[in-house]
Design a protein around this motif. Structure first.
Motif, PDB file in Angstrom:
ATOM      1  N   VAL A   1       3.662  24.736   9.027  1.00 24.29           N
ATOM      2  CA  VAL A   1       2.294  25.178   8.739  1.00 24.29           C
ATOM      3  C   VAL A   1       2.288  26.488   7.952  1.00 24.29           C
ATOM      4  CG1 VAL A   1       0.170  26.025   9.824  1.00 24.29           C
ATOM      5  CG2 VAL A   1       1.309  23.992  10.722  1.00 24.29           C
ATOM      6  N   SER A   2       1.594  26.481   6.818  1.00 24.21           N
ATOM      7  CA  SER A   2       1.485  27.698   5.997  1.00 24.21           C
ATOM      8  C   SER A   2       0.243  28.511   6.348  1.00 24.21           C
ATOM      9  CB  SER A   2       1.406  27.326   4.516  1.00 24.21           C
ATOM     10  OG  SER A   2       2.547  26.596   4.141  1.00 24.21           O
ATOM     11  N   ALA A   3      -0.804  27.851   6.812  1.00 23.58           N
ATOM     12  CA  ALA A   3      -2.027  28.567   7.202  1.00 23.58           C
ATOM     13  C   ALA A   3      -2.764  27.717   8.228  1.00 23.58           C
ATOM     14  CB  ALA A   3      -2.918  28.828   5.985  1.00 23.58           C
ATOM     15  N   GLU A   4      -3.567  28.375   9.050  1.00 23.05           N
ATOM     16  CA  GLU A   4      -4.245  27.674  10.147  1.00 23.05           C
ATOM     17  C   GLU A   4      -5.656  28.211  10.311  1.00 23.05           C
ATOM     18  OE1 GLU A   4      -2.753  26.696  14.564  1.00 23.05           O
ATOM     19  OE2 GLU A   4      -3.300  28.795  14.330  1.00 23.05           O
ATOM     20  N   ARG A   5      -6.577  27.312  10.618  1.00 21.52           N
ATOM     21  CA  ARG A   5      -7.932  27.702  11.022  1.00 21.52           C
ATOM     22  C   ARG A   5      -8.272  26.932  12.279  1.00 21.52           C
ATOM     23  NH1 ARG A   5     -12.262  26.113   8.477  1.00 21.52           N
ATOM     24  NH2 ARG A   5     -13.369  27.523   9.845  1.00 21.52           N
ATOM     25  N   ILE A   6      -8.922  27.602  13.214  1.00 23.68           N
ATOM     26  CA  ILE A   6      -9.323  26.943  14.461  1.00 23.68           C
ATOM     27  C   ILE A   6     -10.824  27.108  14.635  1.00 23.68           C
ATOM     28  CG2 ILE A   6      -9.140  27.030  16.980  1.00 23.68           C
ATOM     29  CD1 ILE A   6      -6.255  28.019  16.602  1.00 23.68           C
ATOM     30  N   GLU A   7     -11.471  26.009  14.991  1.00 25.96           N
ATOM     31  CA  GLU A   7     -12.904  26.064  15.334  1.00 25.96           C
ATOM     32  C   GLU A   7     -13.071  25.486  16.721  1.00 25.96           C
ATOM     33  OE1 GLU A   7     -15.553  23.945  12.749  1.00 25.96           O
ATOM     34  OE2 GLU A   7     -14.954  25.146  11.027  1.00 25.96           O
ATOM     35  N   ARG A   8     -13.719  26.216  17.591  1.00 29.59           N
ATOM     36  CA  ARG A   8     -14.019  25.657  18.912  1.00 29.59           C
ATOM     37  C   ARG A   8     -15.384  24.975  18.848  1.00 29.59           C
ATOM     38  NH1 ARG A   8     -10.119  26.427  22.397  1.00 29.59           N
ATOM     39  NH2 ARG A   8     -11.342  25.156  23.822  1.00 29.59           N
ATOM     40  N   HIS A   9     -15.558  23.936  19.650  1.00 31.82           N
ATOM     41  CA  HIS A   9     -16.832  23.217  19.678  1.00 31.82           C
ATOM     42  C   HIS A   9     -17.459  23.357  21.058  1.00 31.82           C
ATOM     43  CE1 HIS A   9     -15.708  21.633  15.809  1.00 31.82           C
ATOM     44  NE2 HIS A   9     -14.578  21.203  16.307  1.00 31.82           N
ATOM     45  N   GLU A  10     -18.767  23.242  21.076  1.00 31.40           N
ATOM     46  CA  GLU A  10     -19.475  23.489  22.333  1.00 31.40           C
ATOM     47  C   GLU A  10     -19.783  22.215  23.099  1.00 31.40           C
ATOM     48  OE1 GLU A  10     -22.880  25.635  21.128  1.00 31.40           O
ATOM     49  OE2 GLU A  10     -21.745  27.418  20.529  1.00 31.40           O
ATOM     50  N   ARG A  11     -19.318  21.084  22.566  1.00 30.13           N
ATOM     51  CA  ARG A  11     -19.702  19.827  23.200  1.00 30.13           C
ATOM     52  C   ARG A  11     -18.476  19.035  23.623  1.00 30.13           C
ATOM     53  NH1 ARG A  11     -24.110  16.774  22.646  1.00 30.13           N
ATOM     54  NH2 ARG A  11     -26.029  17.845  22.130  1.00 30.13           N
TER      55      ARG A  11
END
Lengths: 65, 220
Positions: B158-168
């Motif tokens: 992995v060269s770059a990472e983004r994380i998004e949390r969800h509320e559902r």
């Protein structure tokens, strides 16, 4: 007018599958966003984001662990 | 006629560019030292599964024509070249940086499913001040501890990472990874192997995708 919007969203939801929901997240919700220049669906921003929101909620319900 | 925008691309670009989602010929437009792939259209496309797939297929085809592709969100239309320049010029430096980041890479996506659990970190902040709670919420939104075993297994890919949390729940988080082109099979194999070490959650990988999640406004 409101009825027609719901009907269109339901039509998309009816066809939804996990790959389509991934596609919606990537193609409609991500990417370079040029503020103020996006013309969505029936030239009504709220309408399309309503659909997007409905689709992503549906993804939560459809894709059971 | 307006310009429907598909992607920003890096140099060099191999021709032909082909056609867009409405069958229109694609053209390369240079503004603010950026190359944009666009097509001339009469009306903005409606949001349908077919249109989304055609847009994605067009962007994927462009990835075969150049090393760096930064997709533009579906439905983006500008009146003309001048309007395009006005929209891009203020952000040109950031967009060039993003193009450099995605060059030679493609995106993989992990969806994390499971039951929502209140972490000890979360309950510990109950007594904290509003500012501390806010900062800790911001920090949690960028973490996915449930899948740390998988993320560790992918470290070399992995060269770059983004994380998004969800509320559902059951969808807990989406993890977007930038990997070198051609590494997607190794990535999927590593995810499959490391998934056995997960407890109480399931991951669903997809890709390779064009780097939709690594556009500047998403990275900010």
């Amino acid at each position: 007018m409101k009825k027609a919007r719901v009907s269109k969203a339901q039509q998309i939801l009816a066809e939804a599958d996990p790959s389509l929901l991934d596609l919606v997240d990537h193609v409609l919700n991500k990417g370079v966003f040029i503020e103020g220049e996006v013309i969505l669906g029936l030239a009504n921003v709220d309408l399309v984001y309503l659909r997007l929101s409905a689709l992503l909620c549906a993804a939560d319900r459809l894709a059971k662990p | 006629m307006s310009l429907y925008l598909y992607a920003l691309v890096g140099r060099p670009v191999r021709r032909p560019l082909g056609r867009g989602l409405g069958g229109e010929a694609l053209r390369l437009i240079e503004v603010a030292r950026l190359l944009v792939v666009a097509g001339r259209i009469e009306n903005a496309p409606r949001v349908t599964p077919t249109a989304l797939r055609r847009h994605d297929a067009t962007v994927r085809r462009l990835a075969g024509r150049t090393d760096a592709v930064l997709p533009i969100r579906f439905g983006t239309v500008v009146g003309d070249r001048l309007a395009l320049a006005r929209a891009l010029a203020p952000r040109a430096a950031g967009l060039r940086e993003a193009l450099a980041l995605v060059a030679g890479h493609e995106q993989m996506t992990l969806r994390v499913y499971g039951e929502a659990v209140t972490t000890s970190d979360e309950s510990a902040t109950e007594s904290a001040g509003a500012g501390q709670r806010y900062l800790e919420r911001r920090l949690r939104a960028r973490r996915a501890p449930e899948v740390d075993p998988v993320r560790r297994a992918l470290r070399g890919l992995v060269s770059a990472e983004r994380i998004e949390r969800h509320e559902r729940p059951p969808l807990l988080a989406s993890v977007y990874h930038l990997v070198r082109r051609g590494d997607s099979k190794r990535y999927l194999a590593a995810v499959a192997a490391a998934s056995a070490r997960l407890a109480g959650v399931r991951v669903s990988p997809s890709g390779p995708w064009p780097a939709y999640a690594f556009a500047p406004d998403a990275v900010a």
